[in-house]
Design a protein around this motif. Structure first.
Motif, PDB file in Angstrom:
ATOM      1  N   ALA A 112      25.815  34.594  46.114  1.00  0.00           N
ATOM      2  CA  ALA A 112      25.333  35.686  45.834  1.00  0.00           C
ATOM      3  C   ALA A 112      24.371  36.021  46.841  1.00  0.00           C
ATOM      4  CB  ALA A 112      24.384  35.544  44.482  1.00  0.00           C
TER       5      ALA A 112
ATOM      6  N   ALA B 272      21.899  40.200  49.598  1.00  0.00           N
ATOM      7  CA  ALA B 272      22.002  40.010  48.058  1.00  0.00           C
ATOM      8  C   ALA B 272      22.691  41.384  47.498  1.00  0.00           C
ATOM      9  CB  ALA B 272      21.163  39.376  47.283  1.00  0.00           C
ATOM     10  N   HIS B 273      21.705  42.336  47.755  1.00  0.00           N
ATOM     11  CA  HIS B 273      22.020  43.802  47.062  1.00  0.00           C
ATOM     12  C   HIS B 273      23.091  44.178  47.735  1.00  0.00           C
ATOM     13  CE1 HIS B 273      19.342  44.850  50.450  1.00  0.00           C
ATOM     14  NE2 HIS B 273      19.868  46.210  50.061  1.00  0.00           N
TER      15      HIS B 273
ATOM     16  N   ARG C 266      26.059  42.804  48.470  1.00  0.00           N
ATOM     17  CA  ARG C 266      27.196  42.105  48.197  1.00  0.00           C
ATOM     18  C   ARG C 266      27.646  42.411  46.495  1.00  0.00           C
ATOM     19  NH1 ARG C 266      26.060  35.694  50.214  1.00  0.00           N
ATOM     20  NH2 ARG C 266      25.043  36.372  51.995  1.00  0.00           N
ATOM     21  N   PRO C 267      28.933  42.861  46.535  1.00  0.00           N
ATOM     22  CA  PRO C 267      29.843  43.266  45.202  1.00  0.00           C
ATOM     23  C   PRO C 267      29.844  42.227  44.317  1.00  0.00           C
ATOM     24  CG  PRO C 267      31.519  43.142  47.041  1.00  0.00           C
ATOM     25  CD  PRO C 267      30.235  42.620  47.723  1.00  0.00           C
ATOM     26  N   ILE C 268      28.859  41.898  43.934  1.00  0.00           N
ATOM     27  CA  ILE C 268      29.089  40.611  42.727  1.00  0.00           C
ATOM     28  C   ILE C 268      28.532  40.810  41.528  1.00  0.00           C
ATOM     29  CG2 ILE C 268      29.093  38.600  44.330  1.00  0.00           C
ATOM     30  CD1 ILE C 268      25.824  38.555  43.380  1.00  0.00           C
TER      31      ILE C 268
ATOM     32  N   PRO D  57      31.695  44.539  39.547  1.00  0.00           N
ATOM     33  CA  PRO D  57      31.477  43.445  40.562  1.00  0.00           C
ATOM     34  C   PRO D  57      33.133  42.992  41.116  1.00  0.00           C
ATOM     35  CG  PRO D  57      31.209  42.268  38.636  1.00  0.00           C
ATOM     36  CD  PRO D  57      31.174  43.992  38.502  1.00  0.00           C
TER      37      PRO D  57
END
Lengths: 357, 224
Positions: A47, A73-74, A76-78, A151
């Motif tokens: 993440a 983290a912000h 990443r398409p999770i 996501p």
């Protein structure tokens, strides 16, 4: 290659994390292991919440971490579901749901608020504040909130572990549904083999910060060289097709190439793929086919391997005619009486079968 | 009955301006102290907390030296064409901000620490940049601490005496705030005027502390 590629190394105070695995970008993969084996750290690293000392992470060839490169983290398409729901207490339920959704550019919003609300059964909670919600409600909102960022990879860190048994049972069907409806590839951290069996089609088994095994859940659950088969509640999974409903005796028949299994009647359509869970301790063995018994589900099997669990019990790995495997837990005394040998043909009498989806 | 409105107005003006500056400076310091793992953490934390234990006269003395034409800051202000700060209202603001800093930083820092890492992590996984989530998540969640800090910073500035006397002196309309005015009245045996201001201060102080307890309780219930 497409899929999730992960290679991580990190020295923690108590243990060393050193894993390398790749999973195809489809289905639900369980990250399974005891607490403290590094499952959550792996999820956090993927993440972008934890920067490991060494690491390479990529999803479908998009690199998220490699040598000195680290995607925040912000970016990443999770979607991430934490152990505790962690709702923002200064926002209403609806504001919580819309929070991530608003950060995503319009054309990347594949999932709609109304659909997610319906999928997770939380439409009656939208106007509420986050106080006075039950644990199960909070977690369902958190899941919907994560999904609303549309996501490409859903990361779930033991989302059910903080819930009581009843709440767990109400959320599990939602989780099972999620994948069928949305098809978002997911990593699901758990230490509960039953959750892994119900939800995940693949499994990564972690022991002391290392990958001990990776493969189809049904296969890993029945491998005698792994600790799973020795658990008290060791179980195996069989897959078949709903083939008939028996209205006289209220049964549903599931057909496999190796025979058929009856379960209590469930209103699933004929032709649907069904998975059943069979506890190892519910399977007894006999050399002959007995028709004079109360047990309906009797399957011809071949002994693959046996393994002593303790002084009195042993676990037997059995193969069905179609190659699927199940476990049987019997006493060592019975093993000797049966004169168990590899390759021997027997009948497995299954006392209880649970349809899982 | 003669009320010293000039001193009251000056005091409120000083407290308001100082509090605004305290929030602007104190909040980032509190955030840094709450989040950093730097070795400087405890050192900076201690320096910020010094006014809690130092006699105000000590603080005022060194401020006076630094702000004077020969001092480090004094030379700087002269160079910038502002003149020197001692015995001016801006000088009082500088003194007040330093003197009241721990009263703002401590509650805000506690609030940030109480929030923990989790909400910011959740925000990050919801595609929110750290700066944006500071304003949208951390600040709103730290409301109780910010409110306590605001009230304490304001009240402490209203009640300050020693530092002001050292660097501000006693110029009516410029640096003569309530606490100094009370001192003056007592010195000149004007008991009645001293009473009016002092009793006003008592009531004010009680209301401030009372409001804080009530609000803390209110927030506490909300966050359950």
């Amino acid at each position: 290659m497409t899929g999730l590629e992960v290679k991580l190394q990190h020295q923690f105070d108590e243990f060393e994390l050193d894993v390398s695995f790749s999973v195809p970008a489809c289905g639900i993969t369980a990250l399974f292991g005891h607490s403290g084996c590094g499952k959550t750290s792996i999820l956090r690293a993927i993440a972008g919440l934890l920067k490991t000392q060494q690491g390479t992470i990529s999803l479908n060839n998009n690199i998220w971490q490699k040598s000195n490169f680290f995607l925040a983290a912000h970016k990443r398409p999770i979607g991430y579901v934490f152990q505790e729901a962690s709702l923002f207490s200064h926002m209403s339920v609806q504001q919580n749901l819309e929070y991530g959704w608003q950060q995503v550019p319009h054309r990347q919003r594949r999932l709609k608020l109304n659909d997610m609300v319906e999928l997770l059964g939380i439409s009656n909670l939208l106007k509420r504040t986050t106080q006075h919600l039950s644990g199960g409600e909070r977690q369902r909102i958190a899941i919907a909130r994560a999904l609303l960022t549309s996501p490409e990879l859903l990361l779930m860190d033991e989302p059910l572990s903080a819930l009581d048994h009843d709440a767990k049972q109400t959320i599990l069907p939602y989780l099972e549904n999620l994948h069928d409806e949305l098809g978002i590839p997911s990593l699901y951290v758990t230490h509960d083999p039953n959750e892994a069996a119900r939800l995940a089609n693949q499994m990564i088994l972690l022991v002391d910060g290392k990958v001990a095994a990776l493969g189809a859940t049904a296969k890993l659950l029945t491998r005698l060289d792994l600790p799973l088969a020795a658990y008290d509640d060791a179980a195996s999974i069989l897959e078949g097709i709903i083939s008939a409903h028996d209205s006289t005796y209220h049964l549903t028949w599931i057909s496999m190439d190796s025979g058929r299994i009856a379960v209590s009647r469930e209103n699933y359509p004929i032709g649907k793929i069904a998975r059943v869970q069979i506890q190892a301790r519910d399977v007894s063995l006999s050399r002959k086919f007995h028709s004079d018994t109360s047990i309906i589900n009797i399957l011809p099997v071949k002994v693959i391997d046996t393994h002593d669990i303790n002084e009195s019990q042993l676990i037997v790995q059995l193969e069905l005619l179609d190659g699927q495997t199940i476990l049987s837990r019997i006493t060592r005394r019975s093993g000797i009486t049966l004169d168990l040998k590899e390759g021997m043909h027997l009948y497995a009498q299954v006392k209880s079968v649970a349809l899982i989806n | 009955m003669e009320i010293d409105w000039q001193a009251i107005n000056l005091t409120l003006k000083l407290a308001t301006i100082s509090t605004l500056i305290l929030l602007l400076i104190g909040t980032p310091i509190a955030w840094w102290l709450a989040k950093t793992q730097s070795v400087w953490k405890e050192i900076i934390g201690s320096i910020v907390a010094l006014p809690l234990v130092l006699p105000p006269s000590v603080l005022g003395f060194y401020l006076l030296l630094m702000l004077s034409p020969d001092g480090f800051i004094g030379k700087l202000t002269l160079l910038m064409g502002i003149g020197t700060l001692p015995f001016t209202f801006p000088g009082l603001v500088v003194g007040s901000v330093i003197y009241s800093l721990p009263f703002v930083v401590q509650p805000v820092r506690n609030a940030f620490e109480a929030i923990g890492e989790r909400p910011m992590e959740v925000a990050a996984t919801l595609r929110t940049s750290p700066l944006k989530s500071f304003f949208q998540i951390a600040l709103p969640l730290a409301r109780p601490g910010l409110l306590t800090g605001t009230i304490l910073g304001f009240a402490h500035t209203v009640g300050e005496f020693g530092v002001i006397l050292m660097i501000g002196g006693n110029i009516p309309g410029e640096t003569k705030v309530m606490s100094v005015a009370i001192y003056d009245h007592v010195e000149s045996l004007e008991w009645e005027q001293a009473h009016i201001l002092s009793a006003g201060m008592m009531v004010f102080a009680f209301l401030v502390i009372y409001a804080m307890y009530v609000l803390e309780r209110h927030w506490g219930n909300l966050n359950k």
